[in-house]
Scaffold this motif. Sequence first.
Motif, PDB file in Angstrom:
ATOM      1  N   PRO A 176       0.799  -1.227   0.000  1.00 40.17           N
ATOM      2  CA  PRO A 176       0.000   0.000   0.000  1.00 40.17           C
ATOM      3  C   PRO A 176       0.831   1.275   0.000  1.00 40.17           C
ATOM      4  O   PRO A 176       0.357   2.327  -0.452  1.00 40.17           O
ATOM      5  CB  PRO A 176      -0.816  -0.112   1.294  1.00 40.17           C
ATOM      6  N   ALA A 177       2.092   1.190   0.481  1.00 36.91           N
ATOM      7  CA  ALA A 177       2.935   2.384   0.514  1.00 36.91           C
ATOM      8  C   ALA A 177       3.186   2.947  -0.880  1.00 36.91           C
ATOM      9  O   ALA A 177       3.456   4.140  -1.035  1.00 36.91           O
ATOM     10  CB  ALA A 177       4.268   2.063   1.197  1.00 36.91           C
ATOM     11  N   LEU A 178       3.085   2.095  -1.903  1.00 36.37           N
ATOM     12  CA  LEU A 178       3.289   2.569  -3.275  1.00 36.37           C
ATOM     13  C   LEU A 178       2.154   3.465  -3.749  1.00 36.37           C
ATOM     14  O   LEU A 178       2.269   4.119  -4.794  1.00 36.37           O
ATOM     15  CB  LEU A 178       3.452   1.371  -4.222  1.00 36.37           C
ATOM     16  N   THR A 179       1.051   3.508  -2.997  1.00 38.82           N
ATOM     17  CA  THR A 179      -0.068   4.394  -3.355  1.00 38.82           C
ATOM     18  C   THR A 179      -0.065   5.676  -2.534  1.00 38.82           C
ATOM     19  O   THR A 179      -0.876   6.574  -2.797  1.00 38.82           O
ATOM     20  CB  THR A 179      -1.424   3.687  -3.161  1.00 38.82           C
ATOM     21  N   ASP A 180       0.817   5.782  -1.546  1.00 38.97           N
ATOM     22  CA  ASP A 180       0.843   6.969  -0.687  1.00 38.97           C
ATOM     23  C   ASP A 180       1.046   8.234  -1.517  1.00 38.97           C
ATOM     24  O   ASP A 180       1.893   8.275  -2.419  1.00 38.97           O
ATOM     25  CB  ASP A 180       1.965   6.868   0.341  1.00 38.97           C
ATOM     26  N   GLY A 181       0.284   9.253  -1.199  1.00 37.32           N
ATOM     27  CA  GLY A 181       0.457  10.530  -1.873  1.00 37.32           C
ATOM     28  C   GLY A 181      -0.118  10.604  -3.269  1.00 37.32           C
ATOM     29  O   GLY A 181       0.123  11.593  -3.979  1.00 37.32           O
ATOM     30  N   SER A 182      -0.865   9.600  -3.690  1.00 37.80           N
ATOM     31  CA  SER A 182      -1.475   9.653  -5.020  1.00 37.80           C
ATOM     32  C   SER A 182      -2.394  10.866  -5.109  1.00 37.80           C
ATOM     33  O   SER A 182      -3.049  11.230  -4.133  1.00 37.80           O
ATOM     34  CB  SER A 182      -2.284   8.382  -5.296  1.00 37.80           C
ATOM     35  N   PRO A 183      -2.459  11.506  -6.281  1.00 43.40           N
ATOM     36  CA  PRO A 183      -3.319  12.690  -6.419  1.00 43.40           C
ATOM     37  C   PRO A 183      -4.771  12.385  -6.071  1.00 43.40           C
ATOM     38  O   PRO A 183      -5.252  11.260  -6.269  1.00 43.40           O
ATOM     39  CB  PRO A 183      -3.174  13.048  -7.905  1.00 43.40           C
ATOM     40  N   LYS A 184      -5.458  13.384  -5.582  1.00 45.79           N
ATOM     41  CA  LYS A 184      -6.851  13.210  -5.153  1.00 45.79           C
ATOM     42  C   LYS A 184      -7.718  12.688  -6.288  1.00 45.79           C
ATOM     43  O   LYS A 184      -8.548  11.795  -6.081  1.00 45.79           O
ATOM     44  CB  LYS A 184      -7.400  14.532  -4.625  1.00 45.79           C
ATOM     45  N   ARG A 185      -7.545  13.239  -7.485  1.00 45.55           N
ATOM     46  CA  ARG A 185      -8.375  12.842  -8.626  1.00 45.55           C
ATOM     47  C   ARG A 185      -8.193  11.360  -8.944  1.00 45.55           C
ATOM     48  O   ARG A 185      -9.166  10.634  -9.180  1.00 45.55           O
ATOM     49  CB  ARG A 185      -8.014  13.701  -9.833  1.00 45.55           C
ATOM     50  N   LEU A 186      -6.926  10.886  -8.928  1.00 42.97           N
ATOM     51  CA  LEU A 186      -6.641   9.478  -9.196  1.00 42.97           C
ATOM     52  C   LEU A 186      -7.175   8.610  -8.068  1.00 42.97           C
ATOM     53  O   LEU A 186      -7.758   7.536  -8.313  1.00 42.97           O
ATOM     54  CB  LEU A 186      -5.137   9.276  -9.362  1.00 42.97           C
ATOM     55  N   THR A 187      -6.977   9.047  -6.832  1.00 41.57           N
ATOM     56  CA  THR A 187      -7.459   8.284  -5.682  1.00 41.57           C
ATOM     57  C   THR A 187      -8.968   8.102  -5.742  1.00 41.57           C
ATOM     58  O   THR A 187      -9.489   7.007  -5.481  1.00 41.57           O
ATOM     59  CB  THR A 187      -7.073   8.995  -4.374  1.00 41.57           C
TER      60      THR A 187
END
Length: 379
Positions: free
Chosen positions: A176-187
């Motif tokens: 899951p750390a590879l998803t940290d900080g993903s842009p809001k729109r992508l999230t």
Amino acid sequence: MTSFSLTAPKRTIFGRDSRASAAAEIAALGTRVLLVRGQSVAWVDTFVDALTRSGCRLETVISSGEPDLNAVRKAVSVSRDHRADCVVAVGGGAAIDLGKAVAGLCRSEGDVAEYLEIGVTPARQLNDPLPFIAIPTTAGTGAEATRNAVIGVPERQAKISLRDPRLVPDLALVDPALTDGSPKRLTLASGLDAITQLIESYVCNRANPVTDALCRSSIPKATAALRRLMEGENIQARDEMARASYLSGIALGNSGLGIVHGLASVIGGRGAAHGAICGRLLASALFVNQDVLNRQEGDCIRFREVDEWLAAGLGVIGENGNLALRRFVNTNGLPSLQDLGVQAIEFESIAILGMGASSTKANPAQLDKTDVSRVLQLT
């Protein structure tokens, strides 16, 4: 008693910072590695260095957007020239689907189009695929746990899946750390994709006891996690969404989906983002399906459960979960159908194509053209 079978990755490693073991795991499967990667995750460069130190010889294919026939053809050619003995995909669903398709086709003769369900000619059967490792960097598609690779067919303006149980990854490594900080729109879009997959798998006409258990435990938690991530970065919520994405892949691969994904396969063939399409259609599809089942005196218990889970996850217990979902996607800026390139004049033609999509076969209610057009109109 309901009969069922279960398809899942041969092995799964799930956990924050589990990426540290990736190079050693892959080196044990093969030393001539084809790496399919996106361009936005800096860790991949560290990963390449670790693979090289482990004795692997690498060739790299860059995934740029959702794969179409030509992208798959080129990547398969690179893999064959490299004489790859395994394929690793690091990235979002597009990169994983491209890697999965390459692993499946590398040992098979002929053109990729011959292995897709296009027209009346039966799709060819794949030879045994290369070992395949999936490392997702987004939380949404669940591609790291599915048996299909979605491929764009531009001349048909559609997305069609390459399907085979042997395409399920040999190893799914989910950090899951590879998803940290993903842009809001992508999230938002990717999270809604996972939630839609869980919900459609739960209400579809092919649900089974295993997929029921996965979906029941995941839908409320994933909805709450996505709500928290719209409020700000949250490590626990990132972990929960990565888990939900992975389980949604297992669920859809062992049950089915429905009209949302049927329509998404048509609209997405025009270039719109899959997760955003699913998120935009989900509330209206739930409403129309339940309305049709009510008219047909069908069983709506699961729809009422989903409504309660959505309300709880979105923090509006006691209110209508469907309306809360509509408000949530609008408040957080999910694109409208018009923003996604769909005009009202096209609704009828899209509805007809969506009714014939493979995902629609598992829809819980028998929808006619008018019903499917309502799904589009009510977004």
